[in-house]
Design a protein around this motif. Structure first.
Motif, PDB file in Angstrom:
ATOM      1  N   ASP A  17       0.856  -1.193   0.000  1.00 45.57           N
ATOM      2  CA  ASP A  17       0.000   0.000   0.000  1.00 45.57           C
ATOM      3  C   ASP A  17       0.897   1.249   0.000  1.00 45.57           C
ATOM      4  O   ASP A  17       1.696   1.435   0.891  1.00 45.57           O
ATOM      5  CB  ASP A  17      -0.893  -0.004   1.234  1.00 45.57           C
ATOM      6  N   ALA A  18       0.705   2.114  -1.031  1.00 49.24           N
ATOM      7  CA  ALA A  18       1.600   3.256  -1.198  1.00 49.24           C
ATOM      8  C   ALA A  18       1.289   4.369  -0.225  1.00 49.24           C
ATOM      9  O   ALA A  18       2.077   5.291  -0.070  1.00 49.24           O
ATOM     10  CB  ALA A  18       1.500   3.786  -2.621  1.00 49.24           C
ATOM     11  N   THR A  32       0.047   9.866  -1.573  1.00 45.90           N
ATOM     12  CA  THR A  32       1.158  10.422  -2.342  1.00 45.90           C
ATOM     13  C   THR A  32       0.798  11.804  -2.857  1.00 45.90           C
ATOM     14  O   THR A  32      -0.377  12.080  -3.161  1.00 45.90           O
ATOM     15  CB  THR A  32       1.538   9.512  -3.523  1.00 45.90           C
ATOM     16  N   LYS A  91      -4.859   7.229  -0.026  1.00 44.45           N
ATOM     17  CA  LYS A  91      -4.549   5.852   0.368  1.00 44.45           C
ATOM     18  C   LYS A  91      -5.630   4.934  -0.194  1.00 44.45           C
ATOM     19  O   LYS A  91      -6.797   5.326  -0.304  1.00 44.45           O
ATOM     20  CB  LYS A  91      -4.529   5.785   1.893  1.00 44.45           C
ATOM     21  N   SER A  92      -5.231   3.734  -0.564  1.00 46.00           N
ATOM     22  CA  SER A  92      -6.161   2.765  -1.117  1.00 46.00           C
ATOM     23  C   SER A  92      -7.352   2.545  -0.174  1.00 46.00           C
ATOM     24  O   SER A  92      -7.169   2.362   1.033  1.00 46.00           O
ATOM     25  CB  SER A  92      -5.436   1.427  -1.348  1.00 46.00           C
TER      26      SER A  92
END
Lengths: 117, 115
Positions: free
Chosen positions: B1-2, B5, B26-27
């Motif tokens: 999970d990034a 960003t 965020k996802s």
């Protein structure tokens, strides 16, 4: 409207000494209370929060904060600080009705914690 | 999970110009909030977007506008830049739907310098 006061802009502390960062808030409605930490050149990370229930809340890295409704305070404490705790700490509030946790955050001006080796 | 960003990381603009900052949440998150953090100050709430609509707004002039796309990403636009707009702009995402507390996750920010 809500407001947050952090009286100490900078707090220098020797390593392994205890520390208290003060936070007072003002609000005409019930609020949630938060402490965020900001390391150099990074965004904000949630350190701990008070939503309801026990007035003493703790983080996984040894910090704790106590909600005092009569004094409208939410001071942050740690019994023994480490070099890695050097950061900016922000106290914040949001209203506690309507959509849980998604209301806007109102921040204090921050306290820069510097750990002296 | 990034996580959350933001782009770009840094930006230098001249007074009077316009700027667009971008945020990917965020996802699993559907709500995006923007904050302005001036040097030595705490973050100040600009506005919040949910379902492509501005849901809440702070005390910022109309020069500050935003947009949310169907994929929940968001843009912050600032027109007629002033020197006082120099700041770190933070994006935070959260999930509005469902009962209970939903934490706001912050991105690393975009540092805007207006000269």
């Amino acid at each position: 409207a809500q407001s947050v006061t952090q009286l100490d802009s900078q707090v220098p502390v020797f390593e392994e000494a205890p520390v208290e960062l003060r936070c007072n808030y003002s609000s005409s409605v019930s609020v949630y209370l938060f402490w965020y930490v900001q390391y150099p050149n990074q965004g904000l990370q949630l350190l701990l929060k008070y939503l309801s229930g026990s007035t003493l809340v703790k983080s996984i890295n040894g910090f704790e904060a106590e909600f005092n409704k009569s004094q409208t305070s939410f001071h942050l404490r740690k019994p023994s600080v480490h070099i890695s705790d050097t950061a900016e700490y922000f106290c914040a509030v949001s209203v506690s009705y309507f959509n849980f946790g998604n209301e806007k955050l109102t921040f204090g001006t921050g306290t820069r914690l510097t750990i002296i080796p | 999970d990034a996580g959350v960003t933001q782009s770009p990381t840094h930006l230098i603009k001249t007074r009077g110009q316009q700027v667009t900052l971008r945020c990917s949440p965020k996802s699993g998150h559907d709500t995006v909030s923007w904050y302005q953090q001036a040097l030595g100050q705490g973050p100040q709430f600009i506005f919040q977007y949910y379902e492509e609509e501005e849901r809440q707004r702070g005390n910022f002039p109309d020069r500050f506008s935003g947009h949310q796309f169907p994929n929940y990403s968001s843009e912050l636009n600032v027109n007629a830049l002033l020197l006082g707009d120099s700041a770190l702009y933070l994006c935070a995402s959260s999930a509005l739907a469902g009962l209970g507390f939903h934490e706001q996750y912050f991105g690393p920010g975009t540092r805007l310098t207006v000269t």
